[in-house]
Design a protein around this motif. Structure first.
Motif, PDB file in Angstrom:
ATOM      1  N   THR A  18       0.718  -0.692  -0.259  1.00 44.77           N
ATOM      2  CA  THR A  18       0.215   0.099  -0.208  1.00 44.77           C
ATOM      3  C   THR A  18       0.734   1.227   0.591  1.00 44.77           C
ATOM      4  O   THR A  18       0.939   2.078  -0.870  1.00 44.77           O
ATOM      5  N   ARG A  19       1.685   1.398   0.998  1.00 44.88           N
ATOM      6  CA  ARG A  19       2.479   2.224   0.800  1.00 44.88           C
ATOM      7  C   ARG A  19       3.791   2.512  -0.772  1.00 44.88           C
ATOM      8  O   ARG A  19       3.709   3.609  -1.137  1.00 44.88           O
ATOM      9  N   THR A  20       3.967   1.213  -1.410  1.00 46.19           N
ATOM     10  CA  THR A  20       4.753   1.643  -2.655  1.00 46.19           C
ATOM     11  C   THR A  20       3.457   2.629  -3.532  1.00 46.19           C
ATOM     12  O   THR A  20       3.898   3.187  -4.135  1.00 46.19           O
ATOM     13  N   PHE A  21       2.303   1.468  -3.119  1.00 45.08           N
ATOM     14  CA  PHE A  21       0.839   2.881  -4.476  1.00 45.08           C
ATOM     15  C   PHE A  21       0.943   4.284  -4.333  1.00 45.08           C
ATOM     16  O   PHE A  21       1.078   4.479  -5.097  1.00 45.08           O
ATOM     17  N   GLU A  22       0.824   4.344  -3.573  1.00 45.98           N
ATOM     18  CA  GLU A  22       0.397   5.647  -2.378  1.00 45.98           C
ATOM     19  C   GLU A  22       1.928   6.706  -2.973  1.00 45.98           C
ATOM     20  O   GLU A  22       1.510   7.409  -3.743  1.00 45.98           O
ATOM     21  N   ASN A  23       3.567   6.113  -2.685  1.00 45.37           N
ATOM     22  CA  ASN A  23       4.607   6.670  -2.985  1.00 45.37           C
ATOM     23  C   ASN A  23       4.327   6.928  -4.940  1.00 45.37           C
ATOM     24  O   ASN A  23       4.834   7.643  -5.208  1.00 45.37           O
ATOM     25  N   LEU A  24       4.031   5.900  -5.618  1.00 44.86           N
ATOM     26  CA  LEU A  24       3.638   6.307  -7.043  1.00 44.86           C
ATOM     27  C   LEU A  24       2.075   6.843  -7.705  1.00 44.86           C
ATOM     28  O   LEU A  24       1.930   6.472  -8.768  1.00 44.86           O
ATOM     29  N   ASP A  25       2.112   7.561  -6.461  1.00 44.82           N
ATOM     30  CA  ASP A  25       0.578   8.055  -7.172  1.00 44.82           C
ATOM     31  C   ASP A  25      -0.241   7.360  -7.349  1.00 44.82           C
ATOM     32  O   ASP A  25      -1.475   7.729  -8.093  1.00 44.82           O
ATOM     33  N   GLY A  26      -0.671   5.823  -6.715  1.00 44.96           N
ATOM     34  CA  GLY A  26      -1.806   5.714  -6.903  1.00 44.96           C
ATOM     35  C   GLY A  26      -2.761   5.679  -6.764  1.00 44.96           C
ATOM     36  O   GLY A  26      -3.743   5.439  -7.463  1.00 44.96           O
ATOM     37  N   LEU A  27      -3.255   6.665  -5.984  1.00 39.02           N
ATOM     38  CA  LEU A  27      -4.480   7.094  -5.097  1.00 39.02           C
ATOM     39  C   LEU A  27      -5.142   8.757  -6.422  1.00 39.02           C
ATOM     40  O   LEU A  27      -6.051   8.952  -6.758  1.00 39.02           O
ATOM     41  N   LEU A  28      -4.255   9.277  -7.268  1.00 40.90           N
ATOM     42  CA  LEU A  28      -3.979   9.991  -8.094  1.00 40.90           C
ATOM     43  C   LEU A  28      -4.761   9.440  -8.921  1.00 40.90           C
ATOM     44  O   LEU A  28      -5.552   9.706  -9.979  1.00 40.90           O
ATOM     45  N   THR A  29      -4.313   8.291  -9.613  1.00 40.40           N
ATOM     46  CA  THR A  29      -4.533   7.186 -10.743  1.00 40.40           C
ATOM     47  C   THR A  29      -6.070   7.069 -10.445  1.00 40.40           C
ATOM     48  O   THR A  29      -6.808   7.661 -11.519  1.00 40.40           O
ATOM     49  N   VAL A  30      -6.501   5.913  -9.781  1.00 39.95           N
ATOM     50  CA  VAL A  30      -7.428   6.043  -9.069  1.00 39.95           C
ATOM     51  C   VAL A  30      -8.743   7.306  -8.677  1.00 39.95           C
ATOM     52  O   VAL A  30      -9.696   6.858  -9.150  1.00 39.95           O
ATOM     53  N   SER A  31      -8.632   7.692  -8.302  1.00 47.19           N
ATOM     54  CA  SER A  31      -9.382   9.055  -8.030  1.00 47.19           C
ATOM     55  C   SER A  31      -9.606   9.838  -9.158  1.00 47.19           C
ATOM     56  O   SER A  31     -10.912   9.771  -9.588  1.00 47.19           O
ATOM     57  N   SER A  32      -8.815  10.067 -10.400  1.00 48.38           N
ATOM     58  CA  SER A  32      -8.608  10.195 -12.164  1.00 48.38           C
ATOM     59  C   SER A  32      -9.988   9.417 -12.596  1.00 48.38           C
ATOM     60  O   SER A  32     -10.655  10.291 -13.285  1.00 48.38           O
TER      61      SER A  32
END
Length: 328
Positions: free
Chosen positions: A190-204
């Motif tokens: 999960t921390r790797t996902f966050e560090n790679l801007d995964g939240l931005l990708t999913v939110s977009s």
């Protein structure tokens, strides 16, 4: 089993579409056999453990039933625990092979997806990619230590690339399911996902008007999952991590097991230093706590940077508790 995996891996490594398809079917067949063994083991366990409230004879059952009615037959168990397979020799062999790099199915499926994505300019590889994603989801559920592969940025980036709008909605939906399993009980991922801007990708994806309805639904499910409380898992929890790779073997002899132990040692060391300094694990400062976890408030603030209606999502979670957990 090694022979079957060897043939399947050779087919998966091919640049010929039909051979890749054959390799994926061989992997699916193996995973299907494991799942069928699980159902059989669970059924045998239930049949050997009679319920104390159930009648011993059919006549007693008829007497207890209302007049003119019959009790419907019990539905077969559709869910089972991974521990139900601990006595299955085929599963023990499967798990032992997956602990090693040479026979690890998840590694080969990730490599296959990477090649298919590079060749999928016209959508001709979509069906194969869907099949690979389905098998990857299954193997991550059957062999939890393989989830640690997604602590690597390269593997996590592959999933984020598959979420891009250039891919068809079916691939996006299947990727979201794989992403949930990859993050399940593995805060390090999960921390790797966050560090790679995964939240931005999913939110977009969630905010885009061009996103298909089914994909938006899967995206909302993922956001609900992300906002749930995190718990340190055996994969990143101190001494237990050393045994994760060697489950059913008694020792962490595999490369994946050693990677899990190394990740856990670093995480535990970091958590211990925070506790010694008087910091609370998963504190509001946004620093990972025990086992690399973050508290819910911190994750809500991180998601709020990309999505304005986080409070509504949290309210829904508090009201309906879709995953059976509590949200602060």
């Amino acid at each position: 089993m090694e022979t079957l995996l060897s043939v399947a891996f050779d087919n998966l490594a091919s640049f010929d579409g039909p051979k890749v398809k054959k390799g994926l079917r061989q992997v699916e067949g193996l995973l299907a056999q494991i799942c069928l063994s699980a159902h059989a083991a669970a059924a045998n366990k239930n049949s050997n453990t009679p319920s104390p409230t159930s009648p011993k004879h059919p006549q007693q059952q008829q007497q207890q039933s209302p007049e003119g009615s019959q009790q419907p037959p019990r539905s077969k168990q559709s869910k089972f625990l991974l521990s139900d397979l601990s006595d299955d020799a085929a599963f023990r062999e499967f798990f032992k092979l997956q602990d090693g790099f040479q026979w690890n199915i998840a590694t080969r499926l990730i490599q296959t997806l990477d090649r298919l994505l590079a060749k999928s300019d016209d959508g001709s590889m979509d069906v194969l990619m869907m099949s690979a994603l389905d098998s990857l989801q299954g193997v991550l559920l059957l062999h939890p230590p393989s989830r640690l592969l997604f602590s690597r940025e390269q593997s996590m980036n592959l999933l984020l690339d598959l979420l891009e709008p250039v891919n068809c909605p079916a691939i996006q939906s299947a990727t979201l399911l794989v992403l949930v399993v990859a993050l399940l009980e593995t805060p390090l991922n999960t921390r790797t996902f966050e560090n790679l801007d995964g939240l931005l990708t999913v939110s977009s994806i969630f905010k885009s008007r061009s996103t298909a309805r089914d994909v938006k639904f899967k995206t909302m499910e993922f956001l609900y999952f992300y906002l749930m409380p995190e718990t340190p898992s055996v994969l990143v929890d101190g001494d237990a991590a050393a045994a994760a790779g060697g489950l059913l073997q008694g020792r962490p002899s595999s490369r994946l097991g050693k990677a899990a132990a190394a990740a856990a040692a670093a995480s535990s060391s970091s958590s211990s230093s925070k506790r010694n300094d008087g910091e609370r694990p998963g504190s509001a400062e946004g620093k990972p706590g025990e086992g690399g976890t973050l508290n819910q408030q911190t994750k809500q603030e991180m998601l709020r940077q990309h999505l304005p209606n986080v409070d509504e999502l949290v309210k829904d979670l508090q009201q309906y508790a879709p995953f059976g957990g509590a949200v602060a």
